[in-house]
Each structure stands twice: as structure tokens, then as C-alpha cells.
Scaffold this active site. Structure first.
Site, mmCIF file in Angstrom:
data_model
loop_
_atom_site.group_PDB
_atom_site.id
_atom_site.type_symbol
_atom_site.label_atom_id
_atom_site.label_comp_id
_atom_site.label_asym_id
_atom_site.label_seq_id
_atom_site.Cartn_x
_atom_site.Cartn_y
_atom_site.Cartn_z
ATOM 1 C CG HIS A 1 18.888 21.085 -31.654
ATOM 2 N ND1 HIS A 1 19.412 20.577 -30.464
ATOM 3 C CD2 HIS A 1 17.874 20.322 -31.777
ATOM 4 C CE1 HIS A 1 18.768 19.734 -29.707
ATOM 5 N NE2 HIS A 1 17.714 19.636 -30.617
ATOM 6 C CG ASP B 1 6.556 36.936 -16.787
ATOM 7 O OD1 ASP B 1 6.350 37.531 -17.502
ATOM 8 O OD2 ASP B 1 6.042 36.884 -15.731
#
Length: 437
Positions: free
Chosen positions: A160, A384
Site C-alpha cells: 500500500h 480481464d
């Protein structure tokens, strides 16, 4: 009982082409203490209808990772503290990201239609858990797991300190487009921008008169922290479709002042979950509670940040009130608190946060806190890898942080996942599904 996931290969993937060898400084916002952990995403895909075998798909994803690490080369570096401890930096020497291929003899796609039975049920779908992100671990881990029924899970861990939700989603979509063949390296959009100097401190924090309740401690009147550390947490998952969200907006408006009638789905849903959570925990009426949430500042600062800036570009919004007021004053009251906290973030506010975290290393406390993170508007539902769009997007572990998630094939719906202490989970599930109670 044996492990349900078996690692087939674990390998460091280095950038496809030579990348700059340098040490990059992270911003004060990147370097905050509470961001020193790994964002863990889980994407689940139906069995491939392309006819390609698993080996070909694995090779494509691994090759795409090597290509993505060229423009995003800091993800192949290593994060460390600067010698004086003031902030963090990334040593970029093309050390590599970790790629894992695994097989599961137990998980099938139906596992992900509901909440996990326990917090760590899906832990093995990202086998490497990085406890300390500053100790030399790869800042990026990708695990492709082939499930028992031929479907696939992709677990991703990203440090992060290097990026926020928006930045990580931009990276993941670029990585996925390379894997699916939809775009080549030259066509990736947006182009990643480092530019962490844009958040360099400019003046003394005492020059600002902005208050920051997110960093203030409140008294623990009820053993709040002990309850969350000692009591088993039960994961929950509830879907709010467009009709449900509009009902919440109507309910919030009916209990608000006329001047506060325009609410977003995020504001009403966060308020409703916060109230349901507080009521379910049966806390003392005078306990102060907070809800913390990220506010994207890319377009809230002047000048705005460049497109493609993938570093941490958010501050914490904080709404705060007593249990008594939160419960008794209705949904409109809670929604207004959240709306005002969000609307108060401007250039001056952001500068004061940068100065505060840079000088005093201010850090949010956990007493009385519910953290809400909105993953439903990041574009994660579009990731995807050539396997189609994911039928499930969520965290590896469902824990005490509340996540608002996208729902497959329901553009305006939101899935709420949060783990609640077992003693309050039944009441929470009832209240969150029955907003008029």
C-alpha cells in the site's frame, strides 16, 4: 485436514526490458504508518471458454506481468525506510515481483457466491502473507490458482505504500490488458506517473487551523479493542441493488434537514452500515464512535494531480458521534455527518494532512472505529486477463474493515463485506437488511 491449495511454481518475474536503476522517494502520504501493509485482492473467473489450456493462459499472465513491470518498474523494486527514518523509499534494481501458480483440489466457483465461513478461509489463494512490508519482500505478489472445476482465482498483493486503490486498479487493468492481448505496452492508458514530489511539505503544520479528528484518540469505555482481538469475527456479505440504495436515500432524506437532501449512494450506504454495526455491538450510549473512509484528492487539490498518478492520493474522512446519537437520530443524521466530512476536504485540508503526517507521524487510532473502503468504483470489475470479467471481486480475507464491492453484471449494485464479532453478527445481519427497523 490437508491444504486445499498446492503451489506448483513460485518464481520472481523481472521486467521484460531494462528499467531505470535508482532510489525513488515516497511521499509523506505514502509513508504514513497506517499504510504499511499489503492490499490483497481476489478475482474469481469462470472456466475459460477460449479452449486454451491452463499452461498457455499461465504463460500469458506471467509474460504480461514482466511487460507491466516495465512502466511500473517500482513494483519490481523493494521498499525500505530512509536512513533518517523520516519517510520511505523504493530501491529500484529490477529485483522482481513474485508470481505463483497453484492448484486447488477443494475450491470451486460456488464458494464465492456467499461470505466465507471464517475470516481466513480464502487465505491460501494468496499464499504469501507479508507481515512487514519494509523487510525486503517483493511489493507485488500475483497468484494464479486453478480451482477444482476449471475456474480460476487470481490473488494479488500490493504494498500500500506504493499505491492506493485507484492506482492499483489502473495497474491491474493495464496488466490484464497485456495478458488478454487487448493492448500492447505502447497503448497502455493511462501512462503511469510517479511525481511523488507533488506532496512535498511546504510549510509548518502549525500554520494550519484545520482539525483532524481521524488522528484523535477517544476513550475506550467498553473494552472495544479487546472485543475485536479476543472474540471470533464472523464474515458477512450483503448485496444492495439500485432499488435498495434508492430506498436508503429516501429514508435518509426523510430524516434530514431540507438543506441536506442530496446524498450519494456511498454516503447513505456507509451511514446505514455504520448504524447497523453500532446497534449490533450493543455498546454503551456514551461511547464515541468514528467511521473513517478514504477521500480521493486527485481533483480536490489545486492544481489537480496528473492523470496516471498511481501513488496514494487520498486522505481520511472522519465522521464522529456518540452511540446514543448515532442510534437515536436516524439515518439522515449519520449520512449528513459523512457528507460533511467528505465535503470538507480541499487543498488547504490536504496540505495540513501532509504536514501533520510528515512532522508528527500522526496515525489514526482504532478505538470505536469502523473503516469503510469503497472498491466498487475503482474499475476492479473490468480486470480481464483473457478469462472474461471476474464473477467475484473482493478481499483475500474478510475482516473488520468494511468493503464496498462491485457486483458481477449489476452495474449499480454494491456488495458490503465486513466481519463482525460473533456475538453481534445475527443482529447486524438483521439490521443491515432491514433499514426501517
Amino acid at each position: 485436514m490437508g491444504s486445499s491449495v498446492h503451489v506448483k511454481e513460485a518464481v520472481l518475474v523481472t521486467p521484460f526490458e531494462p528499467t531505470p536503476a535508482r532510489v525513488l522517494t515516497l511521499s509523506p502520504i505514502d509513508s504514513q504508518l497506517f499504510l504499511r501493509f499489503t492490499i490483497e485482492y481476489l478475482f474469481v473467473y469462470r472456466a475459460s471458454s477460449s479452449g486454451l489450456d491452463q499452461g498457455v493462459i499461465t504463460a500469458r499472465i506471467k509474460g504480461a506481468l514482466a511487460k507491466a513491470l516495465v512502466p511500473y518498474y517500482p513494483f519490481a523494486g523493494r521498499v525500505r525506510a530512509q536512513p533518517d527514518g523520516s519517510s520511505l523509499e523504493v530501491v529500484c534494481r529490477a529485483q522482481g515481483a513474485l508470481f505463483i501458480e497453484a492448484m486447488s483440489d477443494r475450491f470451486t466457483i460456488s464458494e464465492f457466491e456467499k461470505a466465507p465461513k471464517y475470516v481466513t478461509q480464502w487465505r491460501k489463494l494468496l499464499s504469501v502473507y507479508v507481515a512487514d512490508v519494509l523487510k525486503g519482500a517483493p511489493p507485488l505478489v500475483v497468484q494464479l490458482t486453478w480451482l477444482k472445476d476449471g475456474s480460476a482465482a487470481v490473488g494479488v498483493g500490493i504494498n500500500h505504500c506504493l499505491c492506493d486503490g485507484i492506482g492499483s486498479a489502473e495497474f491491474l487493468n493495464s496488466f490484464a490488458e497485456l495478458a488478454s492481448g487487448n493492448r500492447g505496452l505502447a497503448e497502455l492508458r493511462p501512462k503511469p506517473v510517479w511525481d511523488r514530489h507533488l506532496f512535498d511539505p511546504v510549510r509548518n503544520p502549525h500554520d494550519y487551523s484545520v482539525s483532524h479528528p481521524e488522528f484523535d484518540r477517544v476513550p475506550d469505555l467498553c473494552g472495544f479493542m479487546n472485543r475485536f482481538s479476543n472474540e471470533r469475527l464472523a464474515p458477512t456479505s450483503v448485496i444492495f441493488d439500485k432499488i435498495s440504495l434508492n430506498e436508503l436515500k429516501t429514508l435518509a432524506a426523510s430524516t434530514s434537514r431540507p438543506s441536506e437532501l442530496s446524498y450519494t449512494s456511498f454516503e447513505v450506504l456507509s451511514a446505514h452500515v455504520w448504524r447497523s454495526w453500532a446497534r449490533a455491538l450493543n455498546l454503551p450510549s456514551n461511547q464515541v464512535l468514528k467511521v473513517l473512509f478514504s477521500v480521493n484528492i486527485r481533483n480536490r487539490v489545486k492544481p489537480s494531480l496528473p492523470s496516471g498518478y498511481y501513488g496514494n492520493a487520498f486522505v481520511l474522512g472522519c465522521a464522529q458521534t456518540s452511540v446514543k446519537d448515532l442510534v437515536e437520530k436516524g439515518l439522515g443524521y449519520a449520512t449528513t455527518l459523512i457528507k460533511r466530512a467528505k465535503d470538507g476536504v480541499d487543498t488547504e485540508y490536504v496540505k495540513s494532512v501532509v504536514e501533520s503526517v510528515g512532522e508528527s507521524r500522526a496515525n489514526p487510532d482504532s478505538v470505536g472505529v469502523l473503516i469503510v473502503s469503497q472498491w466498487s468504483r475503482l474499475g476492479l470489475e473490468k480486470v480481464d486477463f483473457g478469462l472474461g470479467r471476474p464473477i467475484h471481486v473482493g478481499p483475500i480475507c474478510c475482516d473488520r474493515y468494511c468493503l464496498l464491492l462491485p457486483v458481477f453484471d449489476q452495474r449499480d449494485a454494491v456488495k458490503v463485506m465486513v466481519a463482525v464479532p460473533t456475538s453481534g453478527v445475527d443482529k447486524y445481519n438483521y439490521l443491515v437488511r432491514n433499514p426501517y427497523k
